[in-house]
Motif scaffolding. Structure first.
Motif, PDB file in Angstrom:
ATOM      1  N   ILE A 209     -27.578  20.827 -30.627  1.00 39.13           N
ATOM      2  CA  ILE A 209     -27.151  19.430 -30.478  1.00 39.13           C
ATOM      3  C   ILE A 209     -25.698  19.427 -30.038  1.00 39.13           C
ATOM      4  CG2 ILE A 209     -26.703  17.279 -31.757  1.00 39.13           C
ATOM      5  CD1 ILE A 209     -28.995  18.175 -33.673  1.00 39.13           C
ATOM      6  N   LYS A 210     -25.390  18.563 -29.057  1.00 43.60           N
ATOM      7  CA  LYS A 210     -23.994  18.477 -28.628  1.00 43.60           C
ATOM      8  C   LYS A 210     -23.363  17.204 -29.178  1.00 43.60           C
ATOM      9  CE  LYS A 210     -24.363  21.113 -24.401  1.00 43.60           C
ATOM     10  NZ  LYS A 210     -24.316  21.089 -22.958  1.00 43.60           N
ATOM     11  N   VAL A 211     -22.077  17.284 -29.450  1.00 46.47           N
ATOM     12  CA  VAL A 211     -21.310  16.088 -29.820  1.00 46.47           C
ATOM     13  C   VAL A 211     -20.084  16.027 -28.919  1.00 46.47           C
ATOM     14  CG1 VAL A 211     -22.034  15.825 -32.238  1.00 46.47           C
ATOM     15  CG2 VAL A 211     -20.193  17.398 -31.695  1.00 46.47           C
ATOM     16  N   CYS A 212     -19.765  14.824 -28.470  1.00 48.82           N
ATOM     17  CA  CYS A 212     -18.616  14.654 -27.591  1.00 48.82           C
ATOM     18  C   CYS A 212     -17.364  14.499 -28.465  1.00 48.82           C
ATOM     19  CB  CYS A 212     -18.835  13.428 -26.706  1.00 48.82           C
ATOM     20  SG  CYS A 212     -17.406  13.029 -25.714  1.00 48.82           S
ATOM     21  N   VAL A 213     -16.406  15.403 -28.292  1.00 45.47           N
ATOM     22  CA  VAL A 213     -15.226  15.402 -29.173  1.00 45.47           C
ATOM     23  C   VAL A 213     -13.971  14.884 -28.467  1.00 45.47           C
ATOM     24  CG1 VAL A 213     -16.049  17.229 -30.693  1.00 45.47           C
ATOM     25  CG2 VAL A 213     -14.795  17.847 -28.620  1.00 45.47           C
ATOM     26  N   GLY A 214     -14.062  14.721 -27.143  1.00 50.84           N
ATOM     27  CA  GLY A 214     -12.916  14.229 -26.384  1.00 50.84           C
ATOM     28  C   GLY A 214     -13.334  13.976 -24.956  1.00 50.84           C
ATOM     29  N   TYR A 215     -12.417  13.399 -24.161  1.00 49.15           N
ATOM     30  CA  TYR A 215     -12.701  13.202 -22.737  1.00 49.15           C
ATOM     31  C   TYR A 215     -11.661  13.961 -21.920  1.00 49.15           C
ATOM     32  CZ  TYR A 215     -15.343   8.982 -24.207  1.00 49.15           C
ATOM     33  OH  TYR A 215     -16.205   8.106 -24.789  1.00 49.15           O
ATOM     34  N   LYS A 216     -12.114  14.644 -20.914  1.00 43.98           N
ATOM     35  CA  LYS A 216     -11.215  15.316 -19.978  1.00 43.98           C
ATOM     36  C   LYS A 216     -10.873  14.304 -18.889  1.00 43.98           C
ATOM     37  CE  LYS A 216      -9.620  19.470 -19.031  1.00 43.98           C
ATOM     38  NZ  LYS A 216      -8.608  19.828 -19.984  1.00 43.98           N
ATOM     39  N   TYR A 217      -9.581  14.030 -18.706  1.00 40.66           N
ATOM     40  CA  TYR A 217      -9.142  13.148 -17.627  1.00 40.66           C
ATOM     41  C   TYR A 217      -8.016  13.870 -16.892  1.00 40.66           C
ATOM     42  CZ  TYR A 217      -7.405   9.147 -15.057  1.00 40.66           C
ATOM     43  OH  TYR A 217      -7.001   8.314 -14.045  1.00 40.66           O
ATOM     44  N   GLY A 218      -8.296  14.373 -15.707  1.00 35.54           N
ATOM     45  CA  GLY A 218      -7.323  15.215 -15.000  1.00 35.54           C
ATOM     46  C   GLY A 218      -7.015  16.419 -15.871  1.00 35.54           C
ATOM     47  N   ASN A 219      -5.719  16.624 -16.159  1.00 30.18           N
ATOM     48  CA  ASN A 219      -5.335  17.763 -17.001  1.00 30.18           C
ATOM     49  C   ASN A 219      -5.284  17.421 -18.482  1.00 30.18           C
ATOM     50  OD1 ASN A 219      -5.056  19.410 -14.800  1.00 30.18           O
ATOM     51  ND2 ASN A 219      -2.923  18.737 -14.443  1.00 30.18           N
ATOM     52  N   GLU A 220      -5.504  16.129 -18.763  1.00 32.81           N
ATOM     53  CA  GLU A 220      -5.379  15.685 -20.159  1.00 32.81           C
ATOM     54  C   GLU A 220      -6.722  15.758 -20.885  1.00 32.81           C
ATOM     55  OE1 GLU A 220      -3.155  11.769 -21.007  1.00 32.81           O
ATOM     56  OE2 GLU A 220      -3.705  11.675 -18.883  1.00 32.81           O
ATOM     57  N   THR A 221      -6.670  15.950 -22.203  1.00 31.44           N
ATOM     58  CA  THR A 221      -7.871  15.758 -23.026  1.00 31.44           C
ATOM     59  C   THR A 221      -7.587  14.562 -23.934  1.00 31.44           C
ATOM     60  OG1 THR A 221      -8.352  18.096 -22.958  1.00 31.44           O
ATOM     61  CG2 THR A 221      -9.470  16.839 -24.663  1.00 31.44           C
ATOM     62  N   LEU A 222      -8.383  13.515 -23.761  1.00 30.54           N
ATOM     63  CA  LEU A 222      -8.155  12.284 -24.522  1.00 30.54           C
ATOM     64  C   LEU A 222      -8.984  12.299 -25.799  1.00 30.54           C
ATOM     65  CD1 LEU A 222      -8.567   9.718 -21.579  1.00 30.54           C
ATOM     66  CD2 LEU A 222      -6.494  10.925 -22.262  1.00 30.54           C
ATOM     67  N   ARG A 223      -8.356  11.854 -26.870  1.00 26.21           N
ATOM     68  CA  ARG A 223      -9.064  11.722 -28.143  1.00 26.21           C
ATOM     69  C   ARG A 223      -9.448  10.263 -28.384  1.00 26.21           C
ATOM     70  NH1 ARG A 223      -7.114  11.856 -32.798  1.00 26.21           N
ATOM     71  NH2 ARG A 223      -8.644  12.805 -34.144  1.00 26.21           N
ATOM     72  N   ASP A 224      -8.633   9.373 -27.758  1.00 28.11           N
ATOM     73  CA  ASP A 224      -8.850   7.939 -27.982  1.00 28.11           C
ATOM     74  C   ASP A 224      -9.478   7.286 -26.762  1.00 28.11           C
ATOM     75  OD1 ASP A 224      -7.782   7.969 -30.561  1.00 28.11           O
ATOM     76  OD2 ASP A 224      -5.745   8.040 -29.722  1.00 28.11           O
ATOM     77  N   PHE A 225     -10.307   6.309 -27.022  1.00 30.96           N
ATOM     78  CA  PHE A 225     -11.080   5.645 -25.970  1.00 30.96           C
ATOM     79  C   PHE A 225     -10.145   4.919 -24.993  1.00 30.96           C
ATOM     80  CE2 PHE A 225     -14.212   2.698 -24.226  1.00 30.96           C
ATOM     81  CZ  PHE A 225     -15.293   3.544 -24.080  1.00 30.96           C
ATOM     82  N   PRO A 226     -10.172   5.290 -23.693  1.00 32.76           N
ATOM     83  CA  PRO A 226      -9.268   4.637 -22.737  1.00 32.76           C
ATOM     84  C   PRO A 226      -9.692   3.190 -22.462  1.00 32.76           C
ATOM     85  CG  PRO A 226     -10.517   6.415 -21.687  1.00 32.76           C
ATOM     86  CD  PRO A 226     -11.032   6.291 -23.067  1.00 32.76           C
ATOM     87  N   LYS A 227      -8.701   2.331 -22.289  1.00 37.07           N
ATOM     88  CA  LYS A 227      -9.014   0.911 -22.062  1.00 37.07           C
ATOM     89  C   LYS A 227      -9.167   0.598 -20.581  1.00 37.07           C
ATOM     90  CE  LYS A 227      -7.104  -0.512 -26.413  1.00 37.07           C
ATOM     91  NZ  LYS A 227      -6.822   0.826 -26.956  1.00 37.07           N
ATOM     92  N   GLU A 228      -8.562   1.429 -19.729  1.00 35.57           N
ATOM     93  CA  GLU A 228      -8.608   1.162 -18.283  1.00 35.57           C
ATOM     94  C   GLU A 228      -9.939   1.663 -17.728  1.00 35.57           C
ATOM     95  OE1 GLU A 228      -6.514   3.087 -19.890  1.00 35.57           O
ATOM     96  OE2 GLU A 228      -4.447   2.445 -19.579  1.00 35.57           O
ATOM     97  N   LEU A 229     -10.647   0.750 -17.070  1.00 36.76           N
ATOM     98  CA  LEU A 229     -11.979   1.096 -16.554  1.00 36.76           C
ATOM     99  C   LEU A 229     -11.946   2.264 -15.558  1.00 36.76           C
ATOM    100  CD1 LEU A 229     -14.769  -0.088 -17.194  1.00 36.76           C
ATOM    101  CD2 LEU A 229     -14.568  -1.451 -15.129  1.00 36.76           C
ATOM    102  N   PRO A 230     -11.021   2.263 -14.586  1.00 35.46           N
ATOM    103  CA  PRO A 230     -11.024   3.394 -13.625  1.00 35.46           C
ATOM    104  C   PRO A 230     -10.761   4.723 -14.318  1.00 35.46           C
ATOM    105  CG  PRO A 230      -9.523   1.639 -12.902  1.00 35.46           C
ATOM    106  CD  PRO A 230      -9.979   1.281 -14.276  1.00 35.46           C
TER     107      PRO A 230
END
Ligand code: IMP
Length: 426
Positions: free
Chosen positions: A342-363
């Protein structure tokens, strides 16, 4: 038990209906605070399946007061049909167990037309609404031209407001090819007739609920949709038009924040979404299909296939924060029974960053890719119908522990099947 808000932590369809039904046993009042008949709350009792759209699922228990609050938008014909369907199946619906707020706004035929028209105009950028007129109804509410339930009992005032609205709407409808102008007289007559059928349920629900709280009753405040569909805290503009988060319970019922004892967030053991909009942990492969088929992930209101994906801790962290969750309820754990891993999503990769918090900007959100961690499943050891925590396979308990540890919120209830009794209280 105290007063508890039940809120969806994802994009709706988390199984709130079943949880409200289960907690109703220990409650006196169940009050719905926002949304309309876009919601579909499913409750399975033995061989019987009930799908409720407007009436709180507490109605299936004897002697409980169910309230449709001022924050709900009511399509009166849908409400009348829902009451009739319940009565047909042996559930008595009277003023003793159902009250509807005088202040609730009514969904009018033009709201439904506008919902369809706006979606059509948006083309590939459509929201994927349920087509029930929800957004246009909340628009006229905020714009102050809405028709409220109480208007049906002030015929002259109602007629005047309706005529003014219809005249505006007809100017707009002239631009839509093939759509006939609306007849104010016909709508007036239909709605006056609806009013006659609903009059016995209409109430100052803010008074009823506050008196119940004062007298020591336990209340459940039932949210519809979910945090990520909330008009302020969701994936705007791919959201519904109401406050689906815990704060909506206050304005949608007219109760103060100090009366709330607990805020329980309901989350599926994986994630689903219906309609358009971003969904970072979505699976477009066989695993997504497996979740859809095993989880019967088809909309209770529209029948649309739900998009499916892994559990997303970025989403849940956001939900914990904006709702002030004191407890989590995990549903459909059994749907993961066949998974080797089972996989769980622990963060989002955005460019070189790893985000922990949900981004508000749609793009930005659309440019994110999920970062997964993989855990062992409990394949071969079914959790379906397990009713005590100790009887869950160790790996399933590990999964629950991982959720608690990551979000720092206790998992208070686990649902392990469709039936009312397939549930674990901790
Ligand atoms: P609306 O509420 O009909 O305006 O739809 C707006 C968005 O909310 C769409 O993506 C719908 O699919 C979604 N939505 C509305 N109600 C529900 C629900 O009860 N469960 C899941 N999604 C919903």
């Amino acid at each position: 038990m105290g007063n508890i808000i039940i809120v969806g932590t994802q994009w709706g369809d988390e199984g709130k209906g079943k949880i409200v039904d289960c907690l109703t046993e220990k409650s006196n009042v169940v009050a719905r605070y926002q949304g309309g008949h876009n919601a579909g709350h499913t409750v399975v009792i033995g061989d019987e399946k009930f799908i409720l759209h407007l009436i709180p699922s507490g109605i299936l228990h004897k002697g409980k007061m169910c309230i449709i609050g001022n924050g709900v938008v009511v399509e009166p014909k849908a409400l009348i049909d829902e009451i009739a369907e319940l009565e047909k199946r042996g559930v008595k619906v009277t003023r003793d167990n159902l009250r509807v707020s005088k202040n609730s706004h009514l969904i009018m035929p033009y709201h439904i037309l506008l919902d369809g028209w706006k979606e059509l105009k948006k083309g590939s950028k459509k929201i994927g609404t349920t087509g029930r007129g929800i957004g246009p109804c909340y628009t006229t509410k905020a714009e102050r031209s809405g028709i409220r339930m109480l208007d049906l009992f002030w015929p002259e005032q109602f007629k005047e407001k309706l005529k003014a609205n219809i005249s505006d709407i007809n100017c707009m409808l002239e631009q839509i090819p093939g759509v006939e102008k609306l007849d104010a007289e016909l709508i007036y007559n239909d709605y006056i007739a609806y009013g006659k059928k609903l009059e016995k349920f209409v109430d100052d629900t803010d008074i009823t609920i506050n008196e119940a709280i004062k007298s020591g009753s336990n209340c459940l405040f039932e949210g519809a949709q979910g945090t990520l569909l909330d008009v302020d805290h969701g994936t705007y503009p791919f959201v519904t038009s109401s406050s689906a988060t815990a704060g909506g319970a206050m304005t949608g019922l007219g109760v103060g924040p100090k009366c709330v004892d607990e805020v329980y967030g309901v989350a599926k053991a994986y994630t689903t979404r219906v309609g358009e909009g971003p969904f970072p942990s979505e699976l477009s492969d066989d695993t997504g299909q497996l979740l859809r088929e095993k989880g019967a992930e088809y909309g209770a209101t529209t029948g649309r296939a739900r998009r499916c994906g892994w559990l997303d801790f970025v989403v849940l962290r956001h939900a914990v924060r904006v709702n002030g969750l004191t407890g989590l309820v995990i549903t459909k754990l059994d749907i993961l029974d066949d998974m080797e891993k089972i996989k769980v999503c622990v963060g989002y990769k955005y460019g070189n960053e790893t985000l922990r918090d949900f981004p508000k900007e749609l793009p930005k959100l659309e440019g994110c890719t999920p970062v997964y961690e993989e855990v062992d499943g409990w394949k071969g050891q079914a959790t379906t119908g397990v009713r005590s925590y100790d009887k869950l396979p160790q790996k399933a308990r590990d999964y629950i522990a991982l959720i608690e540890k990551t979000l720092d919120v206790p998992v208070v209830i686990i649902s392990t099947g469709q039936d009312r009794d397939d549930i674990i209280y901790r």
